[in-house]
Design a protein around this motif. Sequence first.
Motif, short mmCIF file in Angstrom:
data_model
loop_
_atom_site.label_atom_id
_atom_site.label_comp_id
_atom_site.label_asym_id
_atom_site.label_seq_id
_atom_site.Cartn_x
_atom_site.Cartn_y
_atom_site.Cartn_z
N VAL A 5 0.85 -1.19 0.00
CA VAL A 5 0.00 0.00 0.00
C VAL A 5 0.89 1.24 0.00
N VAL A 6 0.47 2.23 -0.79
CA VAL A 6 1.18 3.51 -0.83
C VAL A 6 0.16 4.64 -0.67
N VAL A 7 0.64 5.78 -0.20
CA VAL A 7 -0.23 6.93 -0.01
C VAL A 7 0.37 8.13 -0.74
N GLY A 56 -8.89 10.92 6.70
CA GLY A 56 -10.00 10.53 5.83
C GLY A 56 -9.62 9.39 4.90
N ALA A 57 -8.45 9.46 4.31
CA ALA A 57 -8.02 8.43 3.37
C ALA A 57 -7.74 7.11 4.07
N LEU A 58 -7.30 7.17 5.32
CA LEU A 58 -6.91 5.96 6.05
C LEU A 58 -8.02 5.43 6.96
N ALA A 59 -9.23 5.95 6.82
CA ALA A 59 -10.32 5.59 7.73
C ALA A 59 -10.56 4.09 7.78
N ASP A 60 -10.41 3.40 6.64
CA ASP A 60 -10.67 1.96 6.59
C ASP A 60 -9.39 1.16 6.29
N VAL A 61 -8.25 1.77 6.56
CA VAL A 61 -6.96 1.14 6.25
C VAL A 61 -6.08 1.17 7.48
N ASP A 62 -5.44 0.05 7.77
CA ASP A 62 -4.45 0.03 8.84
C ASP A 62 -3.23 0.81 8.36
N PRO A 63 -2.91 1.95 8.98
CA PRO A 63 -1.81 2.78 8.47
C PRO A 63 -0.46 2.08 8.49
N THR A 64 -0.31 1.04 9.30
CA THR A 64 0.98 0.34 9.32
C THR A 64 1.19 -0.49 8.06
N ARG A 65 0.14 -0.66 7.25
CA ARG A 65 0.28 -1.37 5.97
C ARG A 65 0.96 -0.50 4.92
N ASP A 95 0.92 11.24 13.62
CA ASP A 95 -0.41 11.27 14.23
C ASP A 95 -1.44 10.52 13.39
N ALA A 96 -1.18 10.41 12.10
CA ALA A 96 -2.07 9.63 11.23
C ALA A 96 -1.81 8.13 11.37
N GLY A 97 -0.81 7.76 12.15
CA GLY A 97 -0.50 6.34 12.36
C GLY A 97 0.50 5.78 11.38
N LEU A 98 1.07 6.64 10.53
CA LEU A 98 2.00 6.17 9.51
C LEU A 98 3.40 6.03 10.09
N ARG A 99 4.07 4.95 9.74
CA ARG A 99 5.42 4.70 10.23
C ARG A 99 6.43 4.59 9.09
N CYS A 100 5.96 4.67 7.86
CA CYS A 100 6.85 4.58 6.70
C CYS A 100 7.46 5.95 6.43
N PRO A 101 8.55 5.99 5.69
CA PRO A 101 9.12 7.29 5.29
C PRO A 101 8.23 7.96 4.23
N TYR A 102 8.43 9.24 4.06
CA TYR A 102 7.73 9.95 2.98
C TYR A 102 8.67 10.95 2.34
N ASP A 103 8.41 11.23 1.08
CA ASP A 103 9.16 12.23 0.33
C ASP A 103 8.27 13.45 0.09
N VAL A 104 8.90 14.59 -0.12
CA VAL A 104 8.19 15.82 -0.47
C VAL A 104 8.70 16.29 -1.82
#
Length: 329
Positions: A5-7, A56-65, A95-104
Motif C-alpha cells: 500500500v502507498v499513499v 479521511g483516506a486511512l479511515a478503513d486502512v491500517d496505516p501500518t500497511r 499522528d495519522a499512524g504512519l510509520r513509513c518514510p515519505y518524500d516531499v
Amino acid sequence: MSDTVVVGLDVGGTSTRATVLTLTGERLGTGRAGGGNPTSHGAERAAAELLTALRGALADVDPTRVAAGTIGLAGAARLLAEPAGRQAFDQAWRDAGLRCPYDVHGDALVAYASGTASPDGTVLIAGTGAIAARVCALRLDRVADGHGWLLGDAGSGFWLGREAVRRLLADLDSGRAPGPLAVAVLTELLGSAEVSARPRDTVDRLIQAVTRRPPVELARLAPLVVAAALDDEPVAAGLIDEAAGHLAESANRIRPPGAVSPVVLGGGLLTGDTPLATAVRAEVGRRWPDARVFSAGDGAAAAAWLAALSLPEVTDPAALHALLVPPTA
C-alpha cells in the motif's frame, strides 16, 4: 505485491487531497481537507490540513500497511528549508499512524507525473500563477517563471485579470464605450456597468476597488476573460492569444528546440476545455510538433505512484503508472 500500500497527497493553496492505493491499482481510501500550502497558510495550519486528509483516506486502512508515501506540495522548498515546518509535517504523519518514510516533491513534478510516466519532459502550469519546468529522470531540473504576481506569472489567471482591468482603464481614459468584457469587469468590481459622466470618477473607483484587496485576487476575473473569449469578444480573444504566447515562451526558456519529450499541461486554465488550453496546445504544437501533449490529472494518485517508485518490488514504472494514475487526454 498486491498487498503493498502507498499513499499520495496533492497539497495546494485551496485544497489538500490524499489517496491510498495498492500496487494493483485498488483505491482503498481518499481524503480531502482545506488548503495546505505552508507559504500561504503557515506550517502548523498546513500540517493540520494534511492530517485531516490523511485520516479521511486511512479511515478503513491500517496505516501500518502503508509502505511509502509522497507529498506533492505547493511551497515544498519552504517546507524543506525550515526545520519547524518539516517537524510539523512529521508530527502529522505520525499522528495519522504512519510509520513509513515519505518524500516531499514540488507540485509541478506531481502535476507532470499525473499526465505521463515518461521520466523526461516538460510541465506547463497556468492557474492563479504560472510556471514551466523541465523534468529529467522524474526530478525537476530547470524552472521558468513562477515568479509570483509582482514579478512574473505571465499568462496566468492573475495576469488575465490584471490585463482585463488595464484594458478597461485604457478605454475609460480614452473615452471609449466599454465593450462586453469591460462591462463584465465593471459589473464584477463595482456592481454596475454604468460609467460616470466624468469617466475619471469611474477610473478612481475601479482603482480603489482593486487596490483595497490583495493583488492576487485579480485572478478571480480570469473566468470573465475565458467566457468572453468563448463568445469571440475581441479584447478577450486577444488576451487569450497573448497569454498563450507568454506561457509557450516560458516553456521555451527551459525546453530545447525540436524536443520530442512529452509536454504536460496543468492548472485550471489548461486542463479544462478552455480557449487558453486550446491556444497553448496550438503554440506547443507549432514549436514542438513531434511532442505529445497531455493534461495533468489526479495529483494524489500521481504522488502515490512516485512513492511506489522507491519500493524494490516496482520494476516497471510505466506499467504501474497505468494501474495507479487515471489516464488523461
